[in-house]
Scaffold this active site. Structure first.
Site, PDB file in Angstrom:
ATOM      1  N   ARG A 121       0.812  -1.229   0.000  1.00 37.36           N
ATOM      2  CA  ARG A 121       0.000   0.000   0.000  1.00 37.36           C
ATOM      3  C   ARG A 121       0.842   1.274   0.000  1.00 37.36           C
ATOM      4  O   ARG A 121       0.356   2.343   0.357  1.00 37.36           O
ATOM      5  CB  ARG A 121      -0.984   0.017   1.172  1.00 37.36           C
ATOM      6  CG  ARG A 121      -2.030  -1.083   1.120  1.00 37.36           C
ATOM      7  CD  ARG A 121      -3.161  -0.812   2.097  1.00 37.36           C
ATOM      8  NE  ARG A 121      -4.172  -1.853   1.998  1.00 37.36           N
ATOM      9  CZ  ARG A 121      -4.234  -2.912   2.802  1.00 37.36           C
ATOM     10  NH1 ARG A 121      -3.328  -3.062   3.757  1.00 37.36           N
ATOM     11  NH2 ARG A 121      -5.182  -3.801   2.665  1.00 37.36           N
ATOM     12  N   LYS A 143       2.370  11.252 -11.187  1.00 35.45           N
ATOM     13  CA  LYS A 143       1.576  10.343 -11.996  1.00 35.45           C
ATOM     14  C   LYS A 143       2.390   9.072 -12.246  1.00 35.45           C
ATOM     15  O   LYS A 143       3.489   9.140 -12.808  1.00 35.45           O
ATOM     16  CB  LYS A 143       1.204  10.978 -13.336  1.00 35.45           C
ATOM     17  CG  LYS A 143       0.061  11.956 -13.275  1.00 35.45           C
ATOM     18  CD  LYS A 143      -0.317  12.374 -14.683  1.00 35.45           C
ATOM     19  CE  LYS A 143      -1.528  13.277 -14.706  1.00 35.45           C
ATOM     20  NZ  LYS A 143      -1.913  13.649 -16.087  1.00 35.45           N
ATOM     21  N   GLU A 185       7.779  18.080 -24.551  1.00 36.57           N
ATOM     22  CA  GLU A 185       7.207  18.464 -23.266  1.00 36.57           C
ATOM     23  C   GLU A 185       7.742  19.823 -22.812  1.00 36.57           C
ATOM     24  O   GLU A 185       7.022  20.616 -22.201  1.00 36.57           O
ATOM     25  CB  GLU A 185       7.518  17.397 -22.210  1.00 36.57           C
ATOM     26  CG  GLU A 185       6.941  16.020 -22.517  1.00 36.57           C
ATOM     27  CD  GLU A 185       5.437  15.923 -22.309  1.00 36.57           C
ATOM     28  OE1 GLU A 185       4.813  16.948 -21.940  1.00 36.57           O
ATOM     29  OE2 GLU A 185       4.876  14.824 -22.512  1.00 36.57           O
ATOM     30  N   LYS A 227       6.108  23.086 -14.182  1.00 35.28           N
ATOM     31  CA  LYS A 227       5.234  21.971 -13.816  1.00 35.28           C
ATOM     32  C   LYS A 227       4.870  22.029 -12.345  1.00 35.28           C
ATOM     33  O   LYS A 227       3.735  21.725 -11.967  1.00 35.28           O
ATOM     34  CB  LYS A 227       5.887  20.634 -14.154  1.00 35.28           C
ATOM     35  CG  LYS A 227       4.931  19.470 -13.900  1.00 35.28           C
ATOM     36  CD  LYS A 227       5.303  18.208 -14.604  1.00 35.28           C
ATOM     37  CE  LYS A 227       4.196  17.168 -14.456  1.00 35.28           C
ATOM     38  NZ  LYS A 227       4.513  15.906 -15.145  1.00 35.28           N
ATOM     39  N   GLU A 237      -5.394  16.374 -10.757  1.00 29.75           N
ATOM     40  CA  GLU A 237      -5.984  16.687 -12.060  1.00 29.75           C
ATOM     41  C   GLU A 237      -7.508  16.767 -12.028  1.00 29.75           C
ATOM     42  O   GLU A 237      -8.207  16.125 -12.814  1.00 29.75           O
ATOM     43  CB  GLU A 237      -5.536  15.654 -13.106  1.00 29.75           C
ATOM     44  CG  GLU A 237      -5.655  16.171 -14.533  1.00 29.75           C
ATOM     45  CD  GLU A 237      -5.025  15.232 -15.551  1.00 29.75           C
ATOM     46  OE1 GLU A 237      -5.753  14.765 -16.432  1.00 29.75           O
ATOM     47  OE2 GLU A 237      -3.804  14.987 -15.458  1.00 29.75           O
ATOM     48  N   ARG A 241      -4.705  21.204 -13.821  1.00 24.47           N
ATOM     49  CA  ARG A 241      -3.595  20.335 -14.205  1.00 24.47           C
ATOM     50  C   ARG A 241      -3.814  19.701 -15.573  1.00 24.47           C
ATOM     51  O   ARG A 241      -2.865  19.284 -16.240  1.00 24.47           O
ATOM     52  CB  ARG A 241      -3.367  19.244 -13.148  1.00 24.47           C
ATOM     53  CG  ARG A 241      -2.179  18.352 -13.491  1.00 24.47           C
ATOM     54  CD  ARG A 241      -1.746  17.463 -12.354  1.00 24.47           C
ATOM     55  NE  ARG A 241      -0.676  16.581 -12.780  1.00 24.47           N
ATOM     56  CZ  ARG A 241       0.070  15.843 -11.976  1.00 24.47           C
ATOM     57  NH1 ARG A 241      -0.148  15.882 -10.670  1.00 24.47           N
ATOM     58  NH2 ARG A 241       1.019  15.070 -12.446  1.00 24.47           N
ATOM     59  N   ASN A 245      -1.919  18.265 -20.403  1.00 26.89           N
ATOM     60  CA  ASN A 245      -2.257  17.261 -21.406  1.00 26.89           C
ATOM     61  C   ASN A 245      -2.252  17.814 -22.829  1.00 26.89           C
ATOM     62  O   ASN A 245      -2.688  17.121 -23.754  1.00 26.89           O
ATOM     63  CB  ASN A 245      -3.631  16.653 -21.108  1.00 26.89           C
ATOM     64  CG  ASN A 245      -3.627  15.818 -19.846  1.00 26.89           C
ATOM     65  OD1 ASN A 245      -2.634  15.194 -19.504  1.00 26.89           O
ATOM     66  ND2 ASN A 245      -4.741  15.828 -19.124  1.00 26.89           N
ATOM     67  N   HIS A 248      -1.538  15.537 -25.801  1.00 24.20           N
ATOM     68  CA  HIS A 248      -1.594  14.145 -25.370  1.00 24.20           C
ATOM     69  C   HIS A 248      -2.864  13.431 -25.820  1.00 24.20           C
ATOM     70  O   HIS A 248      -2.874  12.199 -25.918  1.00 24.20           O
ATOM     71  CB  HIS A 248      -1.472  14.056 -23.850  1.00 24.20           C
ATOM     72  CG  HIS A 248      -0.102  14.396 -23.333  1.00 24.20           C
ATOM     73  ND1 HIS A 248       0.467  15.642 -23.509  1.00 24.20           N
ATOM     74  CD2 HIS A 248       0.812  13.656 -22.660  1.00 24.20           C
ATOM     75  CE1 HIS A 248       1.674  15.641 -22.958  1.00 24.20           C
ATOM     76  NE2 HIS A 248       1.905  14.454 -22.436  1.00 24.20           N
ATOM     77  N   HIS A 252      -1.550  10.160 -27.419  1.00 21.49           N
ATOM     78  CA  HIS A 252      -1.737   8.820 -26.876  1.00 21.49           C
ATOM     79  C   HIS A 252      -2.426   7.905 -27.880  1.00 21.49           C
ATOM     80  O   HIS A 252      -2.109   6.708 -27.963  1.00 21.49           O
ATOM     81  CB  HIS A 252      -2.557   8.881 -25.588  1.00 21.49           C
ATOM     82  CG  HIS A 252      -1.763   9.345 -24.405  1.00 21.49           C
ATOM     83  ND1 HIS A 252      -2.322   9.557 -23.161  1.00 21.49           N
ATOM     84  CD2 HIS A 252      -0.446   9.632 -24.253  1.00 21.49           C
ATOM     85  CE1 HIS A 252      -1.394   9.955 -22.314  1.00 21.49           C
ATOM     86  NE2 HIS A 252      -0.250  10.016 -22.964  1.00 21.49           N
ATOM     87  N   HIS A 265       7.149   8.923 -27.160  1.00 21.13           N
ATOM     88  CA  HIS A 265       6.063   9.686 -26.540  1.00 21.13           C
ATOM     89  C   HIS A 265       6.113  11.145 -26.989  1.00 21.13           C
ATOM     90  O   HIS A 265       5.085  11.730 -27.354  1.00 21.13           O
ATOM     91  CB  HIS A 265       6.182   9.606 -25.015  1.00 21.13           C
ATOM     92  CG  HIS A 265       5.181  10.430 -24.289  1.00 21.13           C
ATOM     93  ND1 HIS A 265       3.829  10.178 -24.324  1.00 21.13           N
ATOM     94  CD2 HIS A 265       5.334  11.542 -23.512  1.00 21.13           C
ATOM     95  CE1 HIS A 265       3.188  11.075 -23.599  1.00 21.13           C
ATOM     96  NE2 HIS A 265       4.072  11.917 -23.095  1.00 21.13           N
TER      97      HIS A 265
END
Length: 364
Positions: A121, A143, A185, A227, A237, A241, A245, A248, A252, A265
């Site tokens: 956990r 993330k 980025e 960032k 997010e 936030r 993206n 993206h 993606h 990427h």
């Protein structure tokens, strides 16, 4: 050595940047409230170059190192790879205070972070990013995820690291394509909220590509600052936030449809950013001049800006519906409205997206 702090209350941490920091990893990790056993995760490419140095540094600090390598490639950011790391951690007797270290790029960082977030956990997590993309983006913000065959980063969590150690000297061994990938980025930060940084990039992109140390140091530090500002406002997010993206949504989809590994990427995000800029023009939100500056800088950074001919527009849109940024069956786009400013545009119509994709099939 420079520091950027991310203020998230009890989850706050430091991003330390500078040249030669891998040799100081041991003292920096040992200073954290962690146990003595350390799981050091890397891939077989990065491991050959840097794992020995990091392991030696950790050992000098009195830490017991349990090394593990995963194969290199986006396709290995998977549940099966996570299971390998769980097995290694359990066999080595790692407990809830044992830190897990990610030495590598975004794939290693995302995978290792996912394991750190879920093993017992949650155990301490330290990022040692070795690519530009990881140093300016994926190692910062918490993330962590693995991919599913039907979507990128679908299985994951928000789990902040205890520390990020970015050794900018590692960028000197980075293949040119990977350096360019990271710049997608970097440029994104300028587009969504830092016009001054965007202009600096326009003026200094050749120095960055030439690996000029001062230019690289500025890129990494300023990107982390940008960032950090966003993450501090919206850690999980729920609102602003989502600006991160930009590019993206389409990016993606391209990665998944083309098969992970065909496009990096950053290359996919660059194409997605070009589509977002075109969408802004088509919807009357962005001037043609602004769009040309965006695509012009991407092109000068060596990044692609045209949608691949072999990927059909309906297939791209279908893949976008499987992305985690789709809410209630509606596609949300981040659209630049000027260099230095973007907006979150919910419920973007398919016809507008299709027109922008088709327009971005030609390098104007």
């Amino acid at each position: 050595m420079k520091e950027v702090g991310i203020d998230l209350g009890t989850r706050s941490y430091r991003i330390i940047t500078g040249s030669g920091l891998l040799d100081r990893a041991g003292e920096l990790v040992a200073a954290l409230p962690v146990g003595r056993k350390v799981l050091l995760v890397t891939n077989n490419t990065v491991g050959q170059i840097y794992a020995g140095r990091v392991a030696d540094s950790l050992a000098r600090a009195g830490l017991e190192v349990i090394p593990v390598e995963v194969p290199d490639g986006e396709q290995y950011k998977s549940l099966s790879s996570a299971e390998l790391l769980y097995d290694r951690a359990f066999t080595a007797g790692l407990d809830r205070r044992s830190p897990v270290l990610a030495l590598g790029g975004g794939v290693v960082g995302d995978l290792t972070g996912f394991v750190a977030a879920t093993y017992m956990r949650g155990v301490p997590f330290v990022q040692l990013p070795t690519t530009l993309l990881a140093q300016v983006d994926s190692s910062v913000g918490g993330k962590v995820a693995v991919n599913h065959p039907r979507g990128k980063n679908i299985i994951g969590a928000f789990y902040q690291p205890a520390l990020v150690i970015s050794d900018t000297a590692t960028l000197s061994t980075l293949p040119g394509r990977e350096l360019q990938s990271g710049l997608a980025e970097v440029i994104k930060y300028g587009i969504i909220g830092d016009a001054v940084f965007f202009t600096w990039l326009e003026d200094n992109i050749q120095q960055v590509l030439a690996l000029e140390p001062g230019a690289l140091a500025h890129v990494v530090e300023q990107s982390c600052i940008n960032k950090a500002r966003v993450v501090e406002q919206d850690e999980t997010e729920q609102g602003t936030r989502a600006m991160l993206n930009l590019g993206h949504t389409v990016g993606h989809a391209i990665e998944a449809l083309a098969g992970y590994g065909r496009y990096t990427h950053g290359e996919a995000v660059a194409i997605g950013t070009a589509v977002a800029a075109q969408l802004g023009v088509d919807m009357g939100m962005l001037s043609r001049e602004g769009a040309d500056r965006i695509t012009g800088l991407l092109r000068r950074a060596g990044l692609p800006i045209t949608v691949p001919a072999e990927l059909a527009t309906p297939d791209i849109i279908t893949a976008m519906y499987g992305d985690k940024k789709t809410v209630g069956g509606a596609i949300t786009f981040i659209i630049p409205v000027a260099v230095g400013r973007a907006v979150i545009h919910p419920n973007t119509l398919e016809e507008h997206i299709s027109r922008a994709i088709e327009a971005a099939r030609v390098d104007n």
